[in-house]
Each structure stands twice: as structure tokens, then as C-alpha cells.
Design an enzyme around this catalytic site. Sequence first.
Site: not given
Ligand code: X8Z
Ligand code: ZN
Length: 580
Positions: A321-322, A351-352, A355, A379, A479, A489
Site C-alpha cells: 500500500h503506497a 499524491h505521495e 506528502h 492528503e 486502513h 480522505y
Molecule cells: O491510502 C491512500 C494513499 C496513501 S495515504 C495511497 N489513499 C486512500 C486509499 O487508497 O484508500 C488515497 C486515496 C484514498
Molecule cells: Zn496519502
Amino acid sequence: MDVELPASSELEAFLHRAESELLDRSCEAQQADWVFATYINPDSEALAARANARVIDLTVALAKESRRFAGVAMSPDSARKLVLLRQFLPVCAPADPAESRELTRLVASMQGTYSRGRYTPRGGSDALDVQGLSRILYTSRDPEVLEDAWAGWHRVGRGVRSEFTRYVELANRGSRELGFPDTGAMWRSKYDMDPAEFAREVERLWSEVRPLYVSLHAYTRARLRAAYGDERVPSDGPIPAHLLGDMWAQSWEKVYPLLAPPDGGEYFDLTGALTERKTSAEEMVRYAERFFVSLGLPPLPATFWERSMLTRPRDREVVCHASAWDLDFVDDLRIKMCIEVTGEDFQTIHHELGHNYYQRAYGRLPFLFRESAHDGFHEAVGDTVALSVTPEYLRRIGLAPDGARFADDVGLLLERALEKIAFLPFGLAVDAWRWQVFSGEVGPSEYNSSWWEVRRRYQGVAPGRPRGEEEFDPGAKYHVPANVPYMRYFLAHILQFQFHRALARATADSGPLHRASIYGSRVAGDRLRAMLEMGASREWPDALEALTGERRMSADGMLEYFAPLKRWLDERNRGVPVGW
Ligand code: X8Z
Ligand code: ZN
């Protein structure tokens, strides 16, 4: 009898010590977390758990100690630091060291379970991870295949359930020791306003954008019904979650081809263009870096390129997960991603880096200020930049050939809406559910039914087949096992349009918002930087004002951006059932 208050110099000394100890232990925890996330094994898991427990123990002790300064005359900066100290943790642990260690072990272990999740699709021979199964979700149009991949991945939740249940217990105990009613209330207290007021603020924002979502939902359902048949998609009920092109039905742009307006023009295939050029993962990151540099921000440090993990290693288990990191809280910036050469990952890279650029901009402030104004700001930054990845921008940087055909405005807006508007109720649902769990309103025997109840209420989606309590579907969303709050988000999706509109207007671009790009604009870059450099030193309305001139979060930017699409959808929806 008067109790003598400590002197303000004593407070200064306390804060000085607190910040230096927290920095030290947080660096240790970051290092352990990095090793764990890029090399999962029982030892790295144990080391990460231990290092995180040490940060938590220290923070909880400092937060408790700080209570004795209540009522002491202090500078605005010191007052702000005391507030931030109380909000520092993503999870509080009980004072008992055995329990705090158990809690961080649970979080590490749940993350490991999630990352090791694999399923061999029916008829297949290889066990696939979440990326591989997700690929099936967005490439196949066979509903049986889709449901199999969907259910196969969701099995991972079963292994998370019992640890999650114990984690809720321990985290709540820790939150209560710090004076919060429960962990959900602790999460809601991080927004410079009363926690109950924050919950109302979220509902206000949702009510502003909900009509747009409902229109999009009705149009999508009608088109999926045409594609998959009346027996699979109801005319007026929730949409089956496995038919939306995404494992969590959180963003729907992958089903755009099924929904495209006839004669709307072709949607430019960025994945195809990147693949054709044999673009490497590193080159993808370079594109994003160049965007930030065009705004007047500095290039990434050499160590970023040496230390980041850009692709999935073949020889070991990692957390794919990024995420974006700053290991020394100054400029040891890195990202960790399993980049695939796709348009989606092109966006996620922006996105990254958002951050990373935020982290670097606040990296010289006192330690407690090295955070975003609130977590939604963190975010939103990279996504704001990615909104400027327009057809015109792709042409300017040579990724799209001069003669490339793009969708017309409605096509572009529809694709963006499937990504951004569809996300909103999912962004709400994850923590609407966790808030109920932490408050005790929902107990373990109803974890799964309440999850689907919340998802149905906000999103209007439902599982393909009934899901019992032997499943734990929230555990199949990163998450939840990783203990990352999710409301950020939702806020970020609203804020990025507010930011985008302000920056586009600052560059004197008065055209439609979805065509605006801030690429190359120093004026926009200066505005952005003014906000980034404030970090968490001021309450978030001050940071919002620095960028937008406004002090309230507002969906106006989003509504203006999508206004032409809303009209178009409502015309298409005439005679079609709306709502669920
Ligand atoms: O988790 C993330 C990022 C890292 S903070 C890749 N996002 C959420 C997800 O993937 O569920 C970005 C959009 C929503
Ligand atoms: Zn993020």
C-alpha cells in the site's frame, strides 16, 4: 488555599525536552517501521511493535505530565504545542507497558496479515495478492469472475477479526486514560474544534455534495444494468459492490468504458501511452517531481532516489500500500510503492510526492509543528497537483502526442467524477463505522452486518451475496488493520477542489476548472508553499486562508468543477429511478 502554578520558564523547558525526546523516539520508530514495511518477517514485526510502543509510552507520559501547566500564562506557540502533544498519537495505549506492547504488536500483526493475503482465483493457478485480484476487478466483465476475485480477497478479513476486537478494547482503554471518551472521539478531536461539531461539519459537507453523488449513482446503476442485466443490477436498490471496477467500490473510473457518453470522444489512454514508451517506475516519479519543481519547489534529494522502494521486490514480503515517509523528520524523504505502469499509479505518485513536499516544507519547524494543518490537508496536496494533469498538460510534456484525441468535457468530467465523487461516501463510511465500533454502539457480534449497513446507507452499494459474521469485510481495507484514520480522505477530496480553484484563479486562469492546470505557475507555487511551510503551527483555518483566502472548508470548488456534469446527468436520469 492557592496552589502555586509552575513558572512559564518551566513550561518552556518541558516543551523543549518533550520535543527532543519525541523526535528521537519517533525517528527510531520510523526506521523500524520502514524496515518492517519493506521486509516483513517476525523479527522486523517485533522490532516495529517495540519501537512504536516506546513512542506511545513516552507520548502518553508527556501528555499526562503536561496537565500541570493548565492555567499557566504562555505564548501562543506553547499553547499550540500543548494541544498538539495531546493529539500526537494515532492510537493511545494504556499506561501498563505490557498492554501498550500488546497493542502495537496487534497493529503490526494485522498489517502483516493484510499484506500476506493471497487468493487463487477459481480456475487459476497462481495465488494473487490484492493488486493482482484488483486487476481482475477492473479488467474482467464476467460477473462470476468478478465476484470470485472480490470474495477471494475479502477472506483476508477473517484473519484480522479477533486481533481487531482486542485492539479496539486496548485502544479505548488508552484513550480513556488520556481523558477521551473513546478512540473515535480522540480521532475527532484533532480538528481545532469540538469533536461533536466536527461530526456535524462532516455531515454539512456531505449534504452539499450528496445530490451530485446520487445523480452519479443513478446514472451508473442504469448503465451497469444495461451491461450486466436486470437480474444482476436492481433498478432502484444498491449496486453490487463487485461490479464497480474496484475492490472496495471506492472509485469507479475503471468502469468508465461501460458508462461513456456516446459520441463523447475517446478517453485518452494514459496507461497505454506510458506502456508504449516503456516508462519505468522511476521515470513515472520523475514526471511528478518535475511538476512540483515547475511550481518553484526544489528537486527531491539524492537520498530519495537511493532509499525509496518504487517496485515490488521479488524476494520478500512487503507492505505494498503506497505511502510517503520522512525518516528523520527533516529531509530523508522516501516513498514506498509497488508501482505499476498505469494512469492510476501516475496519479498516486503525485499524491505521495504531495506528502513528501509537505514534510519537507515544515521540516525546519519545531518538532510538534512538523505536521499538516489537519490530516485532510496532508492528503489533499498531491491530489490538488494531480487535478492539473489535464489533456493539455499531457500534451505539453509530450506524454500525449499532438494529434491525441481526448474525451469532450462531459467525458472528462464523468471520468473524474467516477474517481472523486464516487469516493466521497466511501471516505465517510469507513470511519462512520469505526466511530460506532469505538464508541461501543456496535459490538463484535455485529461488526460485519453494521459495516454493510453503513456502506449501504452512504454509498448505496451491497455485497453480491449476503455476508455473515464469519466474515470481517472491513479488515479487507488496508486502513482498518493498519490503524489509519480515514475521514482525512473525505476531507481531502473536498479540499483539493477548494485548493485547485484558488490556485487556478491565482494564476488568472478564468476558464472552466477541469481544464485549468497550474503547471509552471510560480504564483500558484508560492501560495501553496505559504501553506505548506506553516505546518501545524497554526490552527487549520489560518492555513486554509493562506492558500485560498477562505477560513471554512467548502464544497463550492467541487460543485463548480462538476456543474456541467450535474446538468448532463440529471438529463440522462429523467425517467430513471434515483436513490436506493
Ligand atoms: O491510502 C491512500 C494513499 C496513501 S495515504 C495511497 N489513499 C486512500 C486509499 O487508497 O484508500 C488515497 C486515496 C484514498
Ligand atoms: Zn496519502
